[in-house]
Design a protein around this motif. Structure first.
Motif, short mmCIF file in Angstrom:
data_model
loop_
_atom_site.label_atom_id
_atom_site.label_comp_id
_atom_site.label_asym_id
_atom_site.label_seq_id
_atom_site.Cartn_x
_atom_site.Cartn_y
_atom_site.Cartn_z
N PHE A 196 -11.38 97.36 76.16
CA PHE A 196 -12.31 98.92 76.21
C PHE A 196 -13.24 98.63 75.77
O PHE A 196 -14.01 99.55 76.64
CB PHE A 196 -11.12 99.25 74.30
N GLY A 197 -14.03 97.37 75.55
CA GLY A 197 -15.21 97.98 75.85
C GLY A 197 -15.84 97.16 77.02
O GLY A 197 -16.13 97.70 76.96
N LYS A 235 -16.39 80.88 77.14
CA LYS A 235 -16.90 82.33 77.03
C LYS A 235 -16.98 83.52 78.15
O LYS A 235 -18.23 82.90 78.07
CB LYS A 235 -18.03 82.45 76.11
N LYS A 236 -17.12 81.96 80.02
CA LYS A 236 -17.01 81.75 80.65
C LYS A 236 -17.57 83.84 81.30
O LYS A 236 -17.61 83.84 82.08
CB LYS A 236 -16.89 81.61 81.71
N PHE A 237 -16.30 84.60 80.37
CA PHE A 237 -16.00 85.74 80.79
C PHE A 237 -17.18 86.74 81.04
O PHE A 237 -17.05 87.90 81.00
CB PHE A 237 -14.63 86.25 79.52
N PRO A 257 -26.76 92.88 70.00
CA PRO A 257 -26.66 91.84 69.96
C PRO A 257 -25.20 92.27 68.88
O PRO A 257 -24.36 91.46 69.50
CB PRO A 257 -28.26 91.14 68.88
N LYS A 258 -25.37 93.20 68.31
CA LYS A 258 -23.97 93.01 67.02
C LYS A 258 -23.04 93.69 68.65
O LYS A 258 -21.49 92.82 68.26
CB LYS A 258 -24.17 93.94 66.51
N ALA A 259 -22.27 94.24 69.57
CA ALA A 259 -21.59 94.82 70.28
C ALA A 259 -21.09 93.24 71.31
O ALA A 259 -20.28 92.97 71.23
CB ALA A 259 -22.11 95.52 71.47
N ARG A 260 -23.14 92.32 71.28
CA ARG A 260 -22.20 91.34 72.73
C ARG A 260 -21.73 90.42 71.57
O ARG A 260 -20.51 89.61 71.97
CB ARG A 260 -23.81 90.77 72.60
N LYS A 261 -21.88 90.28 70.11
CA LYS A 261 -21.20 89.10 69.34
C LYS A 261 -19.57 89.67 69.10
O LYS A 261 -18.93 88.76 69.19
CB LYS A 261 -21.81 89.70 68.10
N VAL A 262 -19.74 91.24 69.06
CA VAL A 262 -17.97 91.69 68.98
C VAL A 262 -17.00 91.00 69.82
O VAL A 262 -16.13 90.46 70.38
CB VAL A 262 -17.76 93.28 68.21
N MET A 263 -18.00 91.48 71.03
CA MET A 263 -17.60 91.07 72.51
C MET A 263 -16.52 89.27 72.86
O MET A 263 -16.41 89.30 72.85
CB MET A 263 -18.19 92.12 73.71
N GLU A 264 -17.65 89.34 72.41
CA GLU A 264 -17.63 87.46 72.26
C GLU A 264 -16.54 87.38 71.38
O GLU A 264 -15.65 86.40 72.33
CB GLU A 264 -19.00 86.40 71.85
#
Length: 279
Positions: A271-272, A183-185, A196-203
């Protein structure tokens, strides 16, 4: 002596002012907007490559599953020409942004080298887009790779040069797999603006997407290395040739389908990224 010293100092001051002006332009709101448009355009490109790869996996191999194939597909859509011009501007913005990161940022040398590499990639995409817009066609990534490999093999020490390039491409693929797995990106994202939800999805999107990109890139590097060993430029290939060879493995089309799904997930990450990427 005094005159020469003054002239030299004036030249240095002028160079410093030009550099400062370039840095300010790179940090301007207009450039930030262009970069974000470009990141969204990158998402469109990867989404189409993923769709074309899925079509190959399930029996329709009539189109190239690479950037040229995706761009040609867009050209055939209603308002396709308009979309291609928007993408040209977006990728030009990405190229300028990454060039400024390579030249003016205070990041690590490896990060600046990556920005330099991305600049070259985005410039090549702009060239492909303009080829389709102005000439109506563009060479496939496979053909471009084979032509370049052929020219390099004709140079003194060409086999060594092509072999080293192949190793470099493999190393890049491994690095992207590592980036996805660790997850270095996420260091490129403005995590403070994300829920928190957006971060989880992007992860999740980033992990799957970077690993898929790494697998494809590593495979392409292996084929370039094989071209060096066999002294045969036709053994080299781009994204399309690499994806098709996945379908020829014992896992068959299902491996290609999994990789294609990874590309679609990476498109979602792009897109994110267009919203939450640090610029």
């Amino acid at each position: 002596m005094s005159t020469a010293h003054s002239a030299g100092r004036g030249a240095m001051d002028a160079g410093r002012e030009a550099k400062d002006a370039a840095r300010r332009a790179a940090d301007s709101p207009a450039m930030t907007t262009l970069a974000r448009v470009g990141l969204a355009c990158r998402g469109v490109l990867y989404a189409l490559i993923g769709v074309l790869a899925l079509q190959i996996a399930f029996g329709d191999g009539s189109r190239q599953a690479d950037k040229s194939g995706a761009i040609t597909t867009i050209a055939g859509l209603p308002f396709g020409q308009v979309l291609l011009w928007i993408m040209t501007v977006g990728f030009a913005g990405l190229a300028l942004w990454q060039a400024s990161e390579a030249l003016f940022s205070h990041r690590k040398a490896t990060d600046r080298a990556q920005s330099g590499f991305r600049t070259g990639v985005y410039v090549l995409i702009c060239v492909t887009l303009l080829s389709v817009l102005l000439a109506g066609q563009a060479k496939s990534d496979d053909k471009q790779s084979q032509n370049l490999t052929s020219k390099l093999l004709d140079l003194p020490g060409g086999q060594v040069i092509v072999g080293l390039i192949g190793l470099g491409i493999v190393a890049l693929g491994i690095y992207w797999i590592y980036e996805g797995a660790t997850k270095k990106f996420e260091r490129e994202l403005d995590l403070g603006r994300m829920s928190p939800k957006a971060r989880k999805v992007m992860e999740r999107l980033g992990q799957a997407g970077y690993i898929a990109r790494g697998v494809i890139t590593g495979g392409a590097g292996v084929f370039v290395g094989y071209a060096a060993i066999t002294f045969d430029p036709d053994k080299a290939g781009g994204i399309d040739a690499t994806l098709r060879r996945f379908a020829d493995t014992p896992a068959g089309p299902w491996l290609l389908a999994v990789v294609a799904l990874g590309l679609l997930l990476f498109a979602g990450y792009c897109f994110g990224e267009s919203r939450w990427r640090r610029t």
